[in-house]
Design a protein around this motif. Structure first.
Motif, PDB file in Angstrom:
ATOM      1  N   ALA A   1       0.801  -1.257  -0.076  1.00 51.70           N
ATOM      2  CA  ALA A   1       0.051  -0.061  -0.058  1.00 51.70           C
ATOM      3  C   ALA A   1       0.991   1.095  -0.192  1.00 51.70           C
ATOM      4  O   ALA A   1       0.806   2.171  -0.755  1.00 51.70           O
ATOM      5  CB  ALA A   1      -1.117  -0.058   1.238  1.00 51.70           C
ATOM      6  N   ARG A   2       1.913   1.214   0.749  1.00 48.69           N
ATOM      7  CA  ARG A   2       2.772   2.449   0.730  1.00 48.69           C
ATOM      8  C   ARG A   2       3.498   2.789  -0.551  1.00 48.69           C
ATOM      9  O   ARG A   2       3.597   3.748  -1.085  1.00 48.69           O
ATOM     10  CB  ARG A   2       3.910   2.094   1.902  1.00 48.69           C
TER      11      ARG A   2
ATOM     12  N   LEU B   1      -4.354  -7.061   1.757  1.00 47.19           N
ATOM     13  CA  LEU B   1      -4.035  -6.233   0.322  1.00 47.19           C
ATOM     14  C   LEU B   1      -5.359  -5.426  -0.024  1.00 47.19           C
ATOM     15  O   LEU B   1      -5.217  -4.098  -0.243  1.00 47.19           O
ATOM     16  CB  LEU B   1      -3.626  -6.876  -0.637  1.00 47.19           C
TER      17      LEU B   1
ATOM     18  N   ARG C   1      -5.989  -2.640   2.830  1.00 45.76           N
ATOM     19  CA  ARG C   1      -5.309  -1.636   2.927  1.00 45.76           C
ATOM     20  C   ARG C   1      -4.995  -0.484   1.570  1.00 45.76           C
ATOM     21  O   ARG C   1      -4.462   0.474   1.649  1.00 45.76           O
ATOM     22  CB  ARG C   1      -3.564  -2.052   3.192  1.00 45.76           C
ATOM     23  N   THR C   2      -5.082  -1.200   0.498  1.00 50.08           N
ATOM     24  CA  THR C   2      -4.964  -0.588  -0.784  1.00 50.08           C
ATOM     25  C   THR C   2      -6.427   0.037  -1.132  1.00 50.08           C
ATOM     26  O   THR C   2      -6.406   1.119  -1.928  1.00 50.08           O
ATOM     27  CB  THR C   2      -4.545  -1.674  -2.221  1.00 50.08           C
TER      28      THR C   2
END
Length: 365
Positions: free
Chosen positions: A277-278, A306, A309-310
């Motif tokens: 995500a970062r 995933l 967070r995304t």
């Protein structure tokens, strides 16, 4: 445009899997995928895994490296012998050490020259060294192939391919670009640790090779403090392209040492997803979807983390008609054709190399 009929290449990834790629549309500026051929898998035995694990982090001529190389070569020769009719082999070998920013070196165990002699077939290999020698990170190397896959699948909007092996790497791409070398076509980089810390945890604590299906992580609770401190690492503040060694975040094992097995697995899984995500915050535009390949896509806890967070649609690459277990293997088969044709296999937006790089060696029997 030069049309070649059917050029069959055979590729390998990290020593255990391989696949054939039929590349039929050979052009002066690239290779389009026509279809996919035979696939094969040969797992390393427990004894072989022990030799390879002992050699991790070591450079040529150091203790145990020659033993690891012989295992890699023999395993590939055994599996490749069943691929009759192959005209070219792409052999990646087993990465033991990768330190482009420190010592300026990368090391993949296994000789393509010896493999070519054993099989009587030309072998393209040593894909990373020239890129590193020219100032690149030497990784990731699948992005040009990801671009070809997106065009083969008929995609018409920017998407991201995420490979979850020991380390995670992402390829943001715009399939509308003229080719993978075109400005704005690709941005690729390693996101952070993926399966490696989880596998190491399972091996050390439970004597297992992985968290099968993410079952252990799903039964635990991630430690938000550990994940937050993990994201403070300098790596996540560096601009891409950038790459990692498998053990670049070895301190994660100590960070979860006081957690239960389930909570530790959940935390390491959360770290991997948080790193992705970062990383996606650094790509040129929000991708329409995140397509996942590699072993991590079988981990239900990872896939759920995933998506959470995304905020993106997260799907295995099978949604595009691709084989997520073999995509990296196919990539090196496809890259082998580029090596043979003298075409670049990496560029400034994938490894940070100053100019498109024609890497790889070609060994004939």
């Amino acid at each position: 445009m030069l049309r070649s009929g059917m050029v069959r290449a055979v590729g390998t990834m990290s020593g255990t899997s391989l696949d054939g790629v039929d590349a039929a549309e050979i052009e002066t500026d690239g290779i389009a995928i026509a279809g996919f051929g035979k696939a094969g898998y040969r797992p390393y035995t427990a004894a072989e895994q022990g030799v390879l694990r002992a050699a991790l982090g070591r450079w040529p001529a150091e203790p145990g490296v020659s033993d690891a190389a012989r295992i890699v070569e023999a395993a590939h020769a055994e599996l490749l012998s069943g691929f009759t009719g192959a005209e070219l082999i792409g052999f990646h070998g087993q990465t033991l050490a990768h330190d482009p920013r420190g010592t300026g070196r990368t090391h993949q165990a296994g000789s393509g020259a010896r493999l070519a002699a054993a099989l009587g077939t030309p072998v393209a290999w040593d894909f990373r060294s020239e890129d590193v020698a020219q100032g690149g990170e030497g990784a990731p190397l699948a992005p040009f192939f990801h671009f070809a896959c997106a065009q083969w699948a008929g995609l018409r909007a920017p998407v991201a391919f995420l490979n979850l092996g020991g380390v995670g790497n992402v390829t943001w791409l715009d399939p509308r670009a003229a080719g993978p070398e075109a400005p704005g076509a690709i941005l690729a980089f390693d996101t952070g640790p993926a399966n490696a810390p989880i596998n190491d945890l399972m091996h050390r604590r439970l004597g297992q090779s992985r968290d099968e299906g993410g079952a252990l992580a799903l039964s635990g609770r991630a430690d938000a403090g550990v994940i937050e401190r993990f994201l403070d690492a300098d790596y996540f503040h560096r601009l891409p392209p950038k790459s990692l060694d498998r053990d670049a975040f070895a301190g994660l094992q100590q960070a979860v040492a006081g957690l239960s097995d389930a909570d530790a697995a959940a935390t390491l899984t959360g770290c991997a997803a948080a790193a992705v995500a970062r990383g996606l915050a650094q790509v040129p535009s929000v991708p329409a979807a995140l397509y996942v390949c590699g072993g991590g896509r079988h981990n239900r806890a990872m896939m759920a983390a995933l998506a959470d967070r995304t905020g993106l649609p997260v799907q295995p690459v099978e949604a595009l008609g691709l084989d997520g277990d073999m995509l990296e293997a196919q990539a090196f088969g496809w890259l082998a054709v580029r090596v043979a044709r003298g075409l670049p296999i990496s560029g400034p937006s994938t490894t940070g190399v100053p100019a498109p790089c024609r890497g790889g060696q070609l060994s004939r029997p």
